[in-house]
Design an enzyme around this catalytic site. Structure first.
Site, PDB file in Angstrom:
ATOM      1  N   ASN A 177      -1.403   9.560   5.983  1.00 26.80           N
ATOM      2  CA  ASN A 177      -1.345  11.002   5.709  1.00 26.80           C
ATOM      3  C   ASN A 177      -2.613  11.546   5.047  1.00 26.80           C
ATOM      4  O   ASN A 177      -3.047  12.652   5.352  1.00 26.80           O
ATOM      5  CB  ASN A 177      -0.078  11.369   4.919  1.00 26.80           C
TER       6      ASN A 177
ATOM      7  N   CYS B 250       2.848  12.799  -0.224  1.00 21.38           N
ATOM      8  CA  CYS B 250       3.772  12.196  -1.185  1.00 21.38           C
ATOM      9  C   CYS B 250       4.100  13.225  -2.250  1.00 21.38           C
ATOM     10  O   CYS B 250       5.260  13.498  -2.543  1.00 21.38           O
ATOM     11  CB  CYS B 250       3.145  10.954  -1.788  1.00 21.38           C
TER      12      CYS B 250
HETATM   13  P1  NDP Z   1       4.298   2.531   5.106  1.00 22.36           P
HETATM   14  O1  NDP Z   1       4.730   1.944   3.831  1.00 22.36           O
HETATM   15  O2  NDP Z   1       5.055   2.225   6.316  1.00 22.36           O
HETATM   16  O3  NDP Z   1       2.765   2.174   5.421  1.00 22.36           O
HETATM   17  C1  NDP Z   1       1.743   2.288   4.480  1.00 22.36           C
HETATM   18  C2  NDP Z   1       0.684   1.205   4.744  1.00 22.36           C
HETATM   19  O4  NDP Z   1       1.255  -0.085   4.523  1.00 22.36           O
HETATM   20  C3  NDP Z   1       0.172   1.183   6.185  1.00 22.36           C
HETATM   21  O5  NDP Z   1      -1.190   0.782   6.179  1.00 22.36           O
HETATM   22  C4  NDP Z   1       1.044   0.122   6.809  1.00 22.36           C
HETATM   23  O6  NDP Z   1       0.536  -0.447   7.994  1.00 22.36           O
HETATM   24  C5  NDP Z   1       1.108  -0.890   5.687  1.00 22.36           C
HETATM   25  N1  NDP Z   1       2.237  -1.814   5.788  1.00 22.36           N
HETATM   26  C6  NDP Z   1       3.403  -1.648   6.457  1.00 22.36           C
HETATM   27  N2  NDP Z   1       4.173  -2.749   6.326  1.00 22.36           N
HETATM   28  C7  NDP Z   1       3.478  -3.636   5.552  1.00 22.36           C
HETATM   29  C8  NDP Z   1       3.746  -4.939   5.049  1.00 22.36           C
HETATM   30  N3  NDP Z   1       4.886  -5.572   5.308  1.00 22.36           N
HETATM   31  N4  NDP Z   1       2.812  -5.557   4.277  1.00 22.36           N
HETATM   32  C9  NDP Z   1       1.664  -4.933   3.975  1.00 22.36           C
HETATM   33  N5  NDP Z   1       1.343  -3.694   4.437  1.00 22.36           N
HETATM   34  C10 NDP Z   1       2.241  -3.039   5.204  1.00 22.36           C
HETATM   35  O7  NDP Z   1       4.247   4.078   4.785  1.00 22.36           O
HETATM   36  P2  NDP Z   1       4.213   5.288   5.798  1.00 22.36           P
HETATM   37  O8  NDP Z   1       3.289   5.055   6.897  1.00 22.36           O
HETATM   38  O9  NDP Z   1       5.603   5.621   6.123  1.00 22.36           O
HETATM   39  O10 NDP Z   1       3.557   6.387   4.840  1.00 22.36           O
HETATM   40  C11 NDP Z   1       4.247   7.408   4.272  1.00 22.36           C
HETATM   41  C12 NDP Z   1       4.816   7.016   2.914  1.00 22.36           C
HETATM   42  O11 NDP Z   1       3.780   6.914   1.979  1.00 22.36           O
HETATM   43  C13 NDP Z   1       5.769   8.046   2.384  1.00 22.36           C
HETATM   44  O12 NDP Z   1       6.936   7.456   1.867  1.00 22.36           O
HETATM   45  C14 NDP Z   1       5.000   8.699   1.263  1.00 22.36           C
HETATM   46  O13 NDP Z   1       5.743   9.300   0.270  1.00 22.36           O
HETATM   47  C15 NDP Z   1       4.159   7.585   0.784  1.00 22.36           C
HETATM   48  N6  NDP Z   1       2.984   8.102   0.117  1.00 22.36           N
HETATM   49  C16 NDP Z   1       2.886   7.954  -1.243  1.00 22.36           C
HETATM   50  C17 NDP Z   1       1.817   8.490  -1.925  1.00 22.36           C
HETATM   51  C18 NDP Z   1       1.690   8.335  -3.404  1.00 22.36           C
HETATM   52  O14 NDP Z   1       0.605   8.507  -3.934  1.00 22.36           O
HETATM   53  N7  NDP Z   1       2.734   8.010  -4.114  1.00 22.36           N
HETATM   54  C19 NDP Z   1       0.768   9.224  -1.220  1.00 22.36           C
HETATM   55  C20 NDP Z   1       0.960   9.311   0.204  1.00 22.36           C
HETATM   56  C21 NDP Z   1       2.044   8.749   0.830  1.00 22.36           C
HETATM   57  P3  NDP Z   1       0.956   0.199   9.433  1.00 22.36           P
HETATM   58  O15 NDP Z   1       0.029   1.279   9.665  1.00 22.36           O
HETATM   59  O16 NDP Z   1       0.811  -0.884  10.412  1.00 22.36           O
HETATM   60  O17 NDP Z   1       2.382   0.655   9.302  1.00 22.36           O
END
Ligand code: NDP
Length: 482
Positions: A153, A285
């Site tokens: 995002n 987020c």
């Molecule tokens: P994910 O948790 O699915 O993915 C985030 C990252 O983690 C991606 O690079 C993803 O890879 C990677 N990932 C996924 N599975 C694993 C694993 N098992 N081990 C290690 N890395 C992994 O999040 P979303 O894509 O759904 O992103 C949106 C979420 O992020 C929302 O819930 C949002 O609220 C949160 N967010 C939080 C923020 C904050 O500052 N608190 C800011 C922005 C977003 P891949 O691309 O392959 O899925």
């Protein structure tokens, strides 16, 4: 960029590195078309990146802190000179408007520069007179190799929140961007290297979380994982980091409440609600995801927010005048549509949106209209789940106590905001709302000067502020005898 360019995949030791996995598609969310493929990193590719970072660490960490700042500052300046190129790339792979891409990238460079500035003012603790003639001080050392895992995002700001304090503190970094937004991060890394960041200090591995992400998290030479993403993945990473007692910081999901009291500046509050919910197509987020408004002013506020939502110009991120682009994936849109319909099945009134736009030019993109739902049940999906798209539920509340109770009735505790002219109530709200941020009569803007991290299921540890350094260093107490 021409159609369907295939990228080698990673950026390791200051050069492109050909990953061993199959190419993963990069799709333009505005038209659903694949325009690039990026080879996915295998565990071996991740290992190569971690080893490169480990090799670069010794020399990097031995530099004076101010020297690291100076080098990073020059590199950040080089990125800034290529902002136009990055803006177009970010819009193409993420979907956001060109304006939002520029805001994001400008903020990413600002964050680098914020920590460059702090590199000249880091100071520590000294305790004289522990015993007669005995003194103590606290020594601070970087951790080593840090893994930074980032969602789609805000690919660059969320990266720089980690990269800047990690590098200034003397660590070397391996980042994994989301599989769907690798391109801006790869180019960002290349530009930092062209700007003078030494090879190996910052490496990027692309690919799936389940392969590349897990390989990074479980790599024995990685000493810390800085993760931003969803709560379930964050919980899994935290459990994996238990092995070897890796350091971990987690910035996770949220469902930020906004309380609008009867004495608030209602025009400014409605405007902040619209901006706070629909910015970045609601995929943030820290976004206003639940509004609680005092009954006596509710009709006026609700109508004003709905009117703003109806007026928002939805379109391609690269089109003139667009205020809200598409969602990032069709899957994300389907999930949002389902949350809205499951909510409306339970009750509440749909004031606007709730569907894809009917403009035929937008039919192939992942668009969804700005949506406002009033008074759905308090246990419906839009109240209890994170809503990661442009849909806002609004509830009428009787008084301040009910507003606070509803605001806190969530598993999340990321951000929050409160609108009132009553100073006593403002202070009380700041003290009572369970969240890592409370904005009072302010838009939900994140400042590098202030530490931020979620409470409850929204996270662990802090980013931003001088406090960020605490999460990229180990401290040791040293006692010097008489
Ligand atoms: P994910 O948790 O699915 O993915 C985030 C990252 O983690 C991606 O690079 C993803 O890879 C990677 N990932 C996924 N599975 C694993 C694993 N098992 N081990 C290690 N890395 C992994 O999040 P979303 O894509 O759904 O992103 C949106 C979420 O992020 C929302 O819930 C949002 O609220 C949160 N967010 C939080 C923020 C904050 O500052 N608190 C800011 C922005 C977003 P891949 O691309 O392959 O899925």
């Amino acid at each position: 960029m021409t159609t369907n360019v295939v990228y080698a995949g990673s950026y390791i030791s200051g050069a492109e590195h050909a990953n061993g996995g199959d190419p993963l598609p990069v799709v333009n969310p505005a038209d659903g078309r694949e325009f690039a493929g990026v080879a996915a990193a295998t565990a071996d590719d991740v290992d190569a990146a971690v080893e490169a970072a480990a090799r670069a660490f010794d020399e990097w960490s031995a530099l004076a802190v101010s020297k690291r700042g100076e080098i990073l500052g020059r590199a950040a300046h080089h990125v800034e000179q290529h902002l136009d190129e990055l803006v177009g790339l970010l819009t193409r792979e993420q979907g956001k408007t060109l304006r939002d891409s520029r805001i994001e990238l400008t903020k990413a460079v600002d964050t680098l520069m914020h920590y460059v500035g702090l590199s000249k003012s880091l100071r520590g603790a000294h305790t004289p007179g522990l015993d007669p003639g005995v003194e103590g001080y606290v020594l601070r050392r970087p951790l080593g190799v840090v893994g930074a895992i980032v969602p789609w995002n805000f690919p660059t700001t969320l990266l720089c929140n980690k990269l800047a304090p990690a590098l200034v503190a003397g660590n070397a970094v391996v980042a994994k961007p989301a599989a769907t937004t690798p391109l801006t991060t790869l180019r960002f890394a290349e530009l930092l290297a062209e700007g003078g960041l030494p090879a190996g200090v910052f490496n990027v591995v692309t690919g799936n979380g389940s392969v590349a992400g897990e390989a990074l998290v479980t790599h024995p030479r990685v000493r810390k994982i800085a993760f931003t993403g969803s709560t379930p993945v964050g919980e899994r990473i935290m459990a994996q980091c238990a092995s070897g007692v890796k350091r971990v910081t987690l910035e996770l999901g949220g469902s930020d409440p906004m309380i609008i009291c009867d004495d608030a500046d209602l025009t400014a509050a409605a405007s902040a609600a619209s901006m706070g919910r629909f910015y970045n197509c609601g995929q943030a987020c820290l976004a206003i995801k639940r509004v609680y408004v005092f009954e006596s002013v509710a009709d006026e506020v609700i109508e004003s927010i709905a009117a703003k939502a109806r007026r928002l110009k939805v379109g391609r991120g690269d089109a003139e005048g667009t205020q809200m682009g598409p969602m990032h994936t069709s899957g994300g849109r389907a999930e949002l549509a389902e949350q809205v319909s499951r909510t409306l099945d339970r009750g509440g009134e749909l004031l606007c949106g709730g569907a894809q736009p009917d403009d035929p030019d937008l039919a192939d993109g992942f668009f969804y209209q700005p949506t406002v739902v009033v008074d759905p049940p308090h246990d419906s999906p839009m109240a209890t789940e994170e809503v990661f798209g442009p849909a806002l539920p609004i509830w009428r509340v009787a008084d301040f106590d009910e507003a606070i109770e509803r605001a806190n009735a969530s598993q999340f505790g990321l951000g929050s905001s409160l609108w009132t002219r009553d100073l006593k109530r403002a202070r009380e709200g700041a003290a009572r709302i369970d969240a890592g941020y409370t904005w009072i009569n302010s838009r939900t803007k994140v400042y590098d000067e202030l530490p931020f991290g979620g409470w409850k299921s929204s996270g662990y540890g802090k980013e931003h502020g001088e406090e960020a350094f605490d999460y990229y260093t180990e401290t040791k107490s040293v006692v010097i005898g008489a």
